[in-house]
Design an enzyme around this catalytic site. Structure first.
Site, short mmCIF file in Angstrom:
data_model
loop_
_atom_site.label_atom_id
_atom_site.label_comp_id
_atom_site.label_asym_id
_atom_site.label_seq_id
_atom_site.Cartn_x
_atom_site.Cartn_y
_atom_site.Cartn_z
N GLU A 59 0.82 -1.32 0.07
CA GLU A 59 -0.07 -0.18 0.03
C GLU A 59 0.86 1.32 0.15
O GLU A 59 1.88 1.40 0.82
CB GLU A 59 -0.97 -0.03 1.33
N GLY A 159 -11.84 2.61 -2.29
CA GLY A 159 -10.50 2.11 -2.21
C GLY A 159 -10.38 0.80 -2.91
O GLY A 159 -9.51 0.02 -3.05
N ASP A 206 -3.38 0.76 -9.86
CA ASP A 206 -4.74 0.49 -10.13
C ASP A 206 -5.30 0.20 -11.65
O ASP A 206 -5.72 -0.62 -11.92
CB ASP A 206 -5.44 1.83 -9.68
N LYS A 254 -10.72 11.49 -3.19
CA LYS A 254 -9.25 11.90 -3.57
C LYS A 254 -9.31 13.23 -3.94
O LYS A 254 -8.32 14.05 -3.80
CB LYS A 254 -8.53 10.73 -4.53
N TYR A 262 -3.52 12.00 -0.02
CA TYR A 262 -2.83 11.10 -0.99
C TYR A 262 -1.68 12.26 -1.70
O TYR A 262 -0.65 11.61 -1.66
CB TYR A 262 -3.77 10.78 -2.01
#
Length: 493
Positions: A59, A159, A206, A254, A262
């Site tokens: 992560e 997420g 992602d 975000k 972030y």
């Protein structure tokens, strides 16, 4: 994995989804086609599809250059598409009525389409993929007009990478509509850059998981020296392993929280690398992966031992701060890196907005290096599983959660509560997944314990915190999952 292959096109949903999912997905696709036909007076030419993902381990280390281990999930974004040669307009609607239909036009090869990142507009993510793809298609003077209808089942802000799923699907829709020749590798690289048009500094995990994924496999995604994805077979265990995802229903947007969460973490890891490369006498870099590689370039030790060696050196090299351990001021970072304050602002705090009191470089470095080591350890266990595989993998996941909470400060009370409930009810490991600050958790358990674990989370978390949730909402919030397939074009209707 053949990264240079095109995205596959299928005429049967069983090539895309697990058999158990077909009873749900078949009617969903039929409803999309029927609604599209009703809306536009014609059937779609094809349906583009990209999934969300759950990150098993690794992560907040992708944007530092370290490899990660995600897997695709069944939840996805599908877009029905029809094209026209009469104009270059894009007409886009959503099956969810909260997202109003929009229309925009191709603005020429220089601009393509204007994206106002200051506005929280749902079609911006589609525009990202559209713009990114057409920027690459230099020989295309006038793209096709497009009629679009989107259906997304990846919860926003959870997420599970809903934004990347939209960007990948929109880029794929643009490829297919204009008959462009693009490989999975190119699609992924374009989608990574494209999402930055909405002010999100994405590392690439992602998009890689959404495009490259295969059923029954996790993906070891690496970013240095260039993007690559290698399938990692999750080992057979007794009892069989299973994963449960639970959405805390705390939304992490975000766009709104990026400047203090972030985007700030990206900047902090880059500042840490600038300092470490200078302090260790290595070539100057703002990548912690490059610091790691340079530090260990003559080492013959195992990768885990190389991480341990760097961690030991790092623990003694950071100077004291003036905030009693809270972090460094921008002026202190300037002194540490040798770069003027104005240069740091221009290079790292301009394109992506950043808000903070202190820059916590020590804590961020500790998390990134230990988390990167955990990815290596997790992958090694999958390759050579011991008799207690579930326990070993669970321990790695739990250590990841502790680091995310204490050193990267990207957990929250709700995530911590869900993870604790999970561990008390048969989860070997439980951790946040995705950016954090809300969103989802992922738990490793045994297949036979899935119903017990899911019920415990419903009773212990959701019924207390969200007592008005319906059974349907509960089933949407907590789900069991298997490693799913990646981006595809569907033409079987």
């Amino acid at each position: 994995m053949a990264n240079n292959l095109p995205v596959p096109s299928y005429d049967s949903l069983d090539k895309i989804y697990d058999t158990a999912a077909l009873a749900k997905q078949g009617p969903r696709y039929n409803a999309l086609v029927e609604k599209f036909t009703s809306l536009y007076g014609r059937k779609p030419d094809f349906i583009a599809r990209s999934p969300g993902r759950v990150n098993l381990i690794g992560e907040h280390i992708d944007y530092s250059g370290f490899g990660v281990l995600p897997m695709a999930i069944e939840r996805d974004v599908i877009i029905a598409v029809a094209t026209t040669d009469h104009d270059s307009k894009v007409r886009i609607a959503n099956v969810n009525p909260k997202y109003e239909p929009r229309e925009f036009d191709f603005e020429g090869k220089e601009t393509i389409v204007t994206i106002d990142a200051t506005k929280h507009e749902w079609t911006n993510y589609f525009k990202c993929g559209y713009k990114g793809m057409l920027e690459r298609a230099q020989n295309l003077d006038k793209p096709k007009g497009m009629y679009l209808l989107m259906d997304g089942s990846v919860p926003a802000g959870s997420g599970l990478s809903s934004s990347a799923a939209v960007v990948c699907t929109s880029a794929l829709a643009t490829i297919e509509a204009n008959k462009l020749s693009m490989t999975k590798q190119e699609l992924t690289e374009i989608a990574i850059v494209a999402e930055r048009n909405v002010g999100v500094n994405s590392g690439g995990m992602d998009q890689s998981a959404s495009v490259f994924a295969e059923q029954q496999y996790a993906l070891h995604v690496e970013f240095v020296p260039r993007l690559s994805a290698r399938p990692v077979r999750l080992p057979p265990t007794q009892p069989p392993m299973a994963f449960v995802i639970a959405n805390t229903l705390v939304t992490a947007d975000k766009f709104v929280s990026g400047p203090r969460n972030y985007n700030l973490r990206v900047v902090e890891t880059k500042m840490a690398a600038l300092f470490l490369s200078k302090a260790l006498g290595l070539p100057s870099t703002d990548s912690l992966k490059e610091v790691f590689d340079s530090f260990n370039k003559d080492s013959s030790a195992s990768e885990v031992a190389q991480f341990d060696a760097l961690l030991e050196r790092v623990s003694t090299i950071f100077p004291s701060d003036s905030s009693s351990g809270q972090g460094y001021s921008l002026e202190e970072v300037s002194d540490m890196t040798g770069l003027p304050v104005q240069t740091l602002k221009e290079k790292y705090m301009t394109r992506f907005p950043v808000e903070t009191d202190y820059f916590r470089l020590v804590q961020r470095t500790h998390h990134v290096l230990t988390e990167a080591r955990r990815v290596v350890e997790f992958t090694a266990v999958c390759a050579d599983p011991p008799s207690n595989t579930l326990e070993v993998l669970g321990k790695i996941m739990n250590a990841s959660q502790e680091s995310c909470d204490k050193f990267f400060n990207c957990s929250c009370p709700e995530i911590n509560q869900v993870c604790e409930i999970a561990r008390q009810n048969g989860a070997y490991g439980a951790r946040l997944t995705g950016a954090g600050w809300g969103g989802c958790t992922v738990m490793l358990t045994s297949e036979d314990n899935v119903p017990t674990l899911m019920q415990a989370i419903k009773d212990g978390y959701y019924r207390n915190k969200f007592p008005d949730l319906s059974e349907e909402d509960l089933d949407d919030a907590v789900l069991a999952t298997k490693p799913g397939s990646g981006s595809a074009v569907f033409v079987g209707f």
